[in-house]
Design a protein around this motif. Structure first.
Motif, short mmCIF file in Angstrom:
data_model
loop_
_atom_site.label_atom_id
_atom_site.label_comp_id
_atom_site.label_asym_id
_atom_site.label_seq_id
_atom_site.Cartn_x
_atom_site.Cartn_y
_atom_site.Cartn_z
N HIS A 68 0.86 -1.18 0.00
CA HIS A 68 0.00 0.00 0.00
C HIS A 68 0.90 1.23 0.00
N LEU A 69 0.73 2.07 -1.01
CA LEU A 69 1.54 3.28 -1.15
C LEU A 69 0.76 4.45 -0.55
N PHE A 70 1.31 5.09 0.48
CA PHE A 70 0.59 6.19 1.13
C PHE A 70 1.50 7.38 1.34
N GLN A 71 0.90 8.50 1.72
CA GLN A 71 1.63 9.76 1.80
C GLN A 71 1.47 10.38 3.19
N PRO A 72 2.28 9.93 4.15
CA PRO A 72 2.21 10.50 5.49
C PRO A 72 2.69 11.95 5.49
N LEU A 73 2.62 12.59 6.64
CA LEU A 73 2.96 14.01 6.72
C LEU A 73 4.47 14.23 6.78
N THR A 74 5.19 13.47 5.97
CA THR A 74 6.64 13.62 5.86
C THR A 74 7.04 14.29 4.55
N VAL A 76 7.05 12.70 1.74
CA VAL A 76 7.43 11.64 0.82
C VAL A 76 6.45 10.48 0.97
N THR A 77 6.56 9.49 0.09
CA THR A 77 5.66 8.34 0.18
C THR A 77 6.24 7.28 1.11
N ALA A 78 5.36 6.40 1.56
CA ALA A 78 5.76 5.29 2.43
C ALA A 78 5.09 4.02 1.95
N GLU A 79 5.71 2.88 2.27
CA GLU A 79 5.15 1.60 1.85
C GLU A 79 5.71 0.49 2.74
N GLY A 100 -9.28 -9.68 -1.30
CA GLY A 100 -9.93 -8.37 -1.38
C GLY A 100 -9.66 -7.54 -0.14
N LYS A 101 -9.59 -8.20 1.02
CA LYS A 101 -9.29 -7.48 2.26
C LYS A 101 -7.90 -6.87 2.20
N GLU A 102 -6.92 -7.62 1.67
CA GLU A 102 -5.55 -7.10 1.55
C GLU A 102 -5.48 -5.96 0.54
N LEU A 103 -6.32 -6.01 -0.49
CA LEU A 103 -6.38 -4.94 -1.47
C LEU A 103 -6.95 -3.67 -0.86
N ILE A 104 -8.02 -3.81 -0.12
CA ILE A 104 -8.74 -2.64 0.39
C ILE A 104 -8.08 -2.03 1.61
N LYS A 105 -7.55 -2.88 2.49
CA LYS A 105 -7.06 -2.37 3.78
C LYS A 105 -5.68 -2.90 4.11
N GLY A 106 -4.82 -2.01 4.63
CA GLY A 106 -3.53 -2.40 5.16
C GLY A 106 -3.40 -1.88 6.58
N GLU A 107 -2.42 -2.40 7.31
CA GLU A 107 -2.22 -1.98 8.70
C GLU A 107 -0.75 -1.69 8.97
N PRO A 108 -0.25 -0.55 8.46
CA PRO A 108 1.12 -0.17 8.80
C PRO A 108 1.18 0.35 10.23
N ASP A 109 2.36 0.37 10.80
CA ASP A 109 2.55 0.93 12.13
C ASP A 109 2.33 2.44 12.06
N GLY A 110 1.36 2.93 12.80
CA GLY A 110 1.03 4.35 12.72
C GLY A 110 1.71 5.22 13.75
N THR A 151 -3.14 4.55 -1.61
CA THR A 151 -4.05 4.50 -0.47
C THR A 151 -4.05 5.80 0.31
N ALA A 152 -5.06 5.93 1.16
CA ALA A 152 -5.10 6.98 2.18
C ALA A 152 -4.71 6.35 3.51
N PHE A 153 -4.27 7.18 4.46
CA PHE A 153 -3.71 6.69 5.72
C PHE A 153 -4.45 7.31 6.89
N TYR A 154 -5.00 6.47 7.75
CA TYR A 154 -5.79 6.92 8.90
C TYR A 154 -5.25 6.33 10.19
N SER A 155 -5.51 7.04 11.28
CA SER A 155 -5.20 6.50 12.59
C SER A 155 -6.28 5.49 13.00
N TYR A 156 -6.03 4.79 14.08
CA TYR A 156 -7.00 3.83 14.60
C TYR A 156 -8.33 4.51 14.92
#
Length: 702
Positions: A68-74, A76-79, A100-110, A151-156
């Motif tokens: 999942h390629l996302f754009q935190p507040l750094t 730059v991108t993260a993955e 489909g679950k892996e496609l839709i949702k990921g769980e990186p360390d936030g 992807t977009a990146f959200y907190s818990y």
């Protein structure tokens, strides 16, 4: 030379709509498209089918991992990469799978990304969510081939921790507000309006071996010391000049990589400063354009390494020559292809366009500080207003044609004429006379109308373009809604349109300026007009705490007050960290490289003075140089001690705005004070004795 067929390779590594139609069952494809159009969740069964086809396609491309390629507040991108391997079978073999679950949702360390206090260190869970409107693609690099999912990146707890989530929210907001306005003008066919964006990316290239000899470039991305080269950009011969063969080979590889992942790399050329260049794509929907600009920056850096070069994306890698920006070209286009910023041949008669224009003028004037903040970056403090980039003052360039129409509305409440373009006479029978545009362009304006779009020229070269587009979408949406509310109540629609255009023109014409934005006179005039001049990132970040800004984002659901506060804190924290790294790098370089080298050189001079005198020859020249070098060395030692002292004091300041302000007003000045005598020494000390490559080495030997 190997021939390249652009249509043949374009988007070959993208799971495009055409590929989807080809590989997915018709019912699944229709369900997927319907979920996007209606903004509804994709059911897991449908997602499983899509994920399986994406996996098979990616493996055919050689993919072993997905991320999942996302754009935190750094910035730059993260993955986080996972292989397609599932648990081993009893016989020791393995299968590949992708659900489909892996496609839709990921769980990186936030917990380790900037959150501005939204998350504590021990609160680690975060979620990435697939952006179905931005296509997945594969990337080939030294690690192999990886499937990348935007992807977009959200907190818990559901707060947006990235750039994409608020961008997508703002895109929905501007679409809804635009449609509401268009309906009042009788447009019943358009279903949505999207901001169309094109980002022109500037960058520098330097030789990798020389880069690795500069600790400041390694740690800070810019030169913290450096005397001017004998030649800079004063002859204007680099701009649009012939591209050096080494650089041309790099550009060729960059283009091919970008075309393969669907980035429409269109323009490439030398920029103003030596070793500076630019690349620009064709426009795309804002969220895709943001994703692709991140891909462009990654590709520039990766390909440069394969050519034994380094790509510098810092806004000001070299003092004394132009820095790098990123021009964010922004317009609004319906799903039917109508550009709301297209004036037509007779713009004075195009009331819809004129109201859209007036609303934008109102929005930019009302939220000038917020728009300035959207381009606030530590590196941008070196550029803005430095006679190479727009000043830190927000103003709008309209050109003579549109400014004349606005003045007609101010004076008369309506407009009856439009200035025509005319003909440019070449004066040669070998050349045809050509038609001229109705207005010139203005490269000194931070927000310039350029035909059928606005070009926001203030963004820094390293920055994500998400922030300025979030701001533009939201402030213009509010302006559209204000106008729609008035028009919906009007008994005479046409008269009310004219009244609104005239009202907005009169109230906000102070922000319109067609002159030289680099001039000292404009600074004085802007102050008279009451336009904000937020010179530093610290000044600009304060805007995020203003009540009207908080209310704006909260009203439209683009950023909650907590999310906005978090971004404010991240800005202050990041600025302090950047300046601290630069200060510590200067201390390290001065202590371990520069002072030892100069001391060694003074010994050589002293030995020379003694030898010359012992030979019975007058040694005044050698003595003068030794005296000058010793005096400058003393200045370096004094300035170094001062920088060490204030760098420690900075860490003791209250975190947040107070600490950022201290870095800006105290530490930064101490850094300049250390640089000044060092740069003078570089001009005196034997080149062979100087411990690092010079500006001339870096900019002209690539």
């Amino acid at each position: 030379m190997e021939k390249v067929n652009i249509p043949e390779i374009f988007a070959e590594d993208v799971f495009t709509d055409a590929v989807m139609q080809q590989r997915l069952p018709k019912s699944i494809y229709k369900q997927f498209k319907k979920s996007i159009e209606e903004g509804k969740d994709l059911d897991l069964a449908t997602a499983d089918v899509i994920a399986n086809e994406i996996r098979e396609w990616a493996i055919e491309k050689g993919a072993t991992h997905f991320a999942h390629l996302f754009q935190p507040l750094t910035g730059v991108t993260a993955e986080k990469q996972d292989s397609f391997i599932t648990a081993p079978k009893a016989d020791g073999s393995v299968l590949t799978a992708f659900s489909g679950k892996e496609l839709i949702k990921g769980e990186p360390d936030g917990s380790s990304f900037p959150s501005g206090g939204l998350r504590a260190t021990f609160e680690a869970r975060g979620y990435t969510v697939w952006d179905t409107t931005s296509p997945v693609f594969v990337r080939h690099d030294a690690a192999g081939t990886t499937l990348l999912i935007p992807t977009a990146f959200y907190s818990y707890n559901g707060e947006a921790l990235d750039q994409k989530a608020p961008l997508l929210r703002s895109m929905q907001v501007i679409s809804d507000s635009s449609i509401k306005l268009l309906r009042l003008f009788g447009n019943t066919s358009a279903k949505s309006v999207a901001p169309s964006v094109g980002a022109e990316q500037e960058y520098f290239l330097v030789d990798e071996k020389k880069f690795l000899q500069r600790k400041d470039l390694i740690y800070a991305g810019r030169t913290l010391f450096g005397a001017q080269a004998p030649k800079g950009q004063e002859l204007d011969d680099h701009y649009f000049g012939t591209i050096r063969q080494r650089v041309a080979g790099f550009m060729k590889d960059v283009n091919e990589e970008l075309w393969r992942v669907g980035v429409t790399s269109k323009t490439q050329h030398n920029e103003v400063a030596p070793a500076q260049h630019e690349i620009a794509p064709i426009y795309a929907n804002a969220n895709v354009a943001v994703d692709q600009n991140q891909v462009v920056m990654q590709t520039l850096k990766r390909v440069a390494c394969s050519h034994d070069m380094k790509c510098l994306l810092h806004e000001k890698p070299f003092a004394g020559v132009n820095g790098s920006g990123k021009h964010n070209n922004w317009s609004l286009v319906t799903d039917k292809g109508e550009n709301l910023l297209e004036p037509g041949n007779t713009p004075h008669e195009n009331k819809q366009f004129l109201l859209v224009l007036a609303c934008i003028i109102k929005a930019v004037d009302k939220y000038a500080g917020l728009l300035r903040e959207s381009a606030a970056d530590p590196g941008n403090d070196h550029r803005l207003g430095a006679n190479e980039a727009p000043p830190a003052i927000i103003s709008i360039f309209l050109g003579s044609q549109l400014e004349d129409i606005i003045e007609q509305y101010v004076a008369n409440g309506s407009a009856s004429t439009s200035i025509k373009g005319g003909v440019l006479t070449t004066g040669s029978t070998a050349l045809r006379d050509i038609s001229k545009d109705a207005t010139d362009r203005n490269r000194t304006s931070p927000f310039a109308f350029t035909g059928n779009k606005f070009e926001f020229r203030m963004v820094g070269s390293r920055d994500s373009i998400a922030s300025p587009n979030i701001v533009l979408n939201t402030i213009v949406a509010e302006s559209f809604d204000d106008a729609s509310e008035r028009l919906a109540k009007a008994t005479d629609f046409d008269a009310e349109v004219d009244a609104l255009i005239a009202e907005y023109a009169k109230a906000h014409k102070r922000v319109i300026f067609n002159g030289d934005g680099y001039s000292e006179e404009w600074l004085v005039e802007a102050e008279k007009r009451g336009l904000p001049n937020l010179k530093s990132i610290v000044d600009a970040t304060e805007v995020l705490a203003q009540a009207d800004v908080i209310a704006l984002f909260d009203k439209y659901g683009v950023l909650t007050p907590a999310e906005l506060k978090a971004r404010e804190e991240v800005k202050y924290e990041n600025y302090g960290k950047v300046i601290n790294i630069e200060a510590l790098t200067m201390i390290d370089m001065a202590t371990k490289q520069i002072i030892p080298a100069v001391i060694k050189y003074t010994k050589t001079l002293a030995d020379t003075v003694i030898a010359v005198k012992n030979a019975g020859v007058e040694a005044s020249v050698q003595t003068d140089i030794l005296t000058e070098v010793s005096a400058l060395l003393k200045e370096v030692k004094t300035a170094l001690s001062e920088l060490k002292e204030v760098a420690v004091k900075a860490t003791l300041q209250e975190e947040g705005k107070a600490q950022a302000r201290f870095y800006n007003e105290v530490v930064f000045k101490a850094m300049d004070a250390l640089r000044a005598p060092v740069d003078k020494l570089e001009m005196i000390v034997d080149k062979e004795a100087w411990p690092m490559p010079s500006y001339g080495d870096l900019m002209f030997e690539v």
